[in-house]
Scaffold this active site. Structure first.
Site, PDB file in Angstrom:
ATOM      1  N   LEU A 190       0.991  -1.285   0.184  1.00 29.30           N
ATOM      2  CA  LEU A 190       0.032  -0.030   0.051  1.00 29.30           C
ATOM      3  C   LEU A 190       0.827   1.248  -0.067  1.00 29.30           C
ATOM      4  O   LEU A 190       2.014   1.137   0.857  1.00 29.30           O
ATOM      5  CB  LEU A 190      -0.938   0.142   1.178  1.00 29.30           C
ATOM      6  CG  LEU A 190      -2.031  -1.125   1.287  1.00 29.30           C
ATOM      7  CD1 LEU A 190      -2.822  -0.848   2.774  1.00 29.30           C
ATOM      8  CD2 LEU A 190      -2.869  -0.893   0.179  1.00 29.30           C
ATOM      9  N   ASP A 191       0.438   2.218  -0.740  1.00 26.93           N
ATOM     10  CA  ASP A 191       1.118   3.472  -0.508  1.00 26.93           C
ATOM     11  C   ASP A 191       1.449   3.991   0.641  1.00 26.93           C
ATOM     12  O   ASP A 191       0.667   3.728   1.695  1.00 26.93           O
ATOM     13  CB  ASP A 191       0.695   4.548  -1.634  1.00 26.93           C
ATOM     14  CG  ASP A 191       0.589   4.135  -3.047  1.00 26.93           C
ATOM     15  OD1 ASP A 191       1.545   3.270  -3.543  1.00 26.93           O
ATOM     16  OD2 ASP A 191      -0.390   4.636  -3.737  1.00 26.93           O
ATOM     17  N   LYS A 192       2.478   4.991   0.841  1.00 27.76           N
ATOM     18  CA  LYS A 192       2.811   5.515   2.174  1.00 27.76           C
ATOM     19  C   LYS A 192       1.571   6.266   2.780  1.00 27.76           C
ATOM     20  O   LYS A 192       1.239   6.091   4.193  1.00 27.76           O
ATOM     21  CB  LYS A 192       3.994   6.429   1.965  1.00 27.76           C
ATOM     22  CG  LYS A 192       4.437   7.060   3.382  1.00 27.76           C
ATOM     23  CD  LYS A 192       5.659   7.776   3.149  1.00 27.76           C
ATOM     24  CE  LYS A 192       6.080   8.407   4.487  1.00 27.76           C
ATOM     25  NZ  LYS A 192       7.210   9.444   4.440  1.00 27.76           N
ATOM     26  N   HIS A 244       0.506   3.246  -7.911  1.00 31.78           N
ATOM     27  CA  HIS A 244      -0.453   4.271  -7.805  1.00 31.78           C
ATOM     28  C   HIS A 244      -1.737   4.033  -8.751  1.00 31.78           C
ATOM     29  O   HIS A 244      -2.127   5.051  -9.275  1.00 31.78           O
ATOM     30  CB  HIS A 244       0.384   5.495  -8.194  1.00 31.78           C
ATOM     31  CG  HIS A 244       1.248   6.044  -7.055  1.00 31.78           C
ATOM     32  ND1 HIS A 244       1.164   5.741  -5.781  1.00 31.78           N
ATOM     33  CD2 HIS A 244       2.564   6.647  -7.339  1.00 31.78           C
ATOM     34  CE1 HIS A 244       2.053   6.342  -5.173  1.00 31.78           C
ATOM     35  NE2 HIS A 244       2.922   6.807  -6.145  1.00 31.78           N
TER      36      HIS A 244
END
Length: 247
Positions: free
Chosen positions: A101-103, A186
């Site tokens: 998962l993105d930051k 993304h």
């Protein structure tokens, strides 16, 4: 298997911690104290630590409610990672995130050291569905839902058809539930961006058969239940014999 290895493999303790427990007389095999870490266990031996039965855990399966601000990585010298929310034993046993998962993305994150299960769940051939809730700028419309359903062309690939359901739509901000079966970098942010909407918040609610429990707060984790694990293995296409071998 050596007793010290068995103790280290079946709980949140290092080999040296297991040796210390052995020296203290806290470990019993079939009711008798054993202090020698090199003691070789037989398949039907019963091991107890301070009066409690110890069972070998070959694999671990955890779910974490990821908060924002952490990298999904095993380690990083410049930023905190999700591994810092788990016991140190997870890193030692290579209990690592399945996917990423993105930051700034929150929500459900699966961890395991079961490499075969992780590989199958991430395989493009499986197309495991994941559900997200997104907050975006601007007003979402039926045309946006239709664009997701057709598949959106980006600069380097065309996203597969996805499901997008508008939960609320205002002039400045909208909320939507999105289901995708890919996991490219993304991707959801880029899909909305291609339609003129910036994602300001994103949270993953499901990963295949797993659902983020409402009672699991951000930053906390728990082991998967037998029912959750069985459903996940079925989704990964593991046969009954393969599941039994891993048990």
């Amino acid at each position: 298997m050596r007793l010290d290895r068995y103790l280290a493999q079946s709980g949140e303790r290092t080999r040296s911690e297991a040796a210390r427990l052995l020296r203290s007389g806290a470990v019993r095999v079939n009711g008798e104290p054993v202090r020698d870490g090199g003691f070789h266990l037989k398949p039907d031996d019963r091991v107890e630590l301070m009066g409690q039965a110890v069972e070998e855990k070959r694999y671990q399966y955890l779910m974490l409610h990821k908060p924002a601000g952490l990298l999904t990585a095993a380690r990083d010298s410049r930023a905190p990672t999700v591994m810092q929310l788990l016991p140190e034993s997870c890193a030692r046993r290579k209990v690592l995130p399945v996917g990423r998962l993105d930051k700034d993305t929150t929500g459900l994150l699966l961890f395991t050291n079961d490499g075969e299960l992780a590989h199958r769940l991430l395989s493009p051939k499986r197309h495991v569905w994941k559900t997200y809730e997104a907050t975006v700028t601007g007003r979402l419309t039926a045309a946006d839902e239709e664009a997701f359903a057709r598949g959106i062309t980006l600069s380097d690939f065309t996203a597969l058809p996805a499901r997008m359901e508008i939960l609320s739509a205002g002039e400045d901000e909208s909320r939507a539930r999105v289901q995708v079966r890919e996991g490219k970098f993304h991707q959801i942010k880029r899909m909305f961006g291609a339609l003129g909407h910036e994602v300001t918040a994103l949270s993953r609610l499901t990963f295949g058969a797993l659902r983020l429990p409402a009672e699991l707060p951000p930053g906390q984790y728990r082991e998967l239940t037998e029912e959750e694990l069985s459903a996940l293995r079925e989704e990964a296409g593991l046969t009954e014999s393969e599941r039994n071998e891993d048990a």
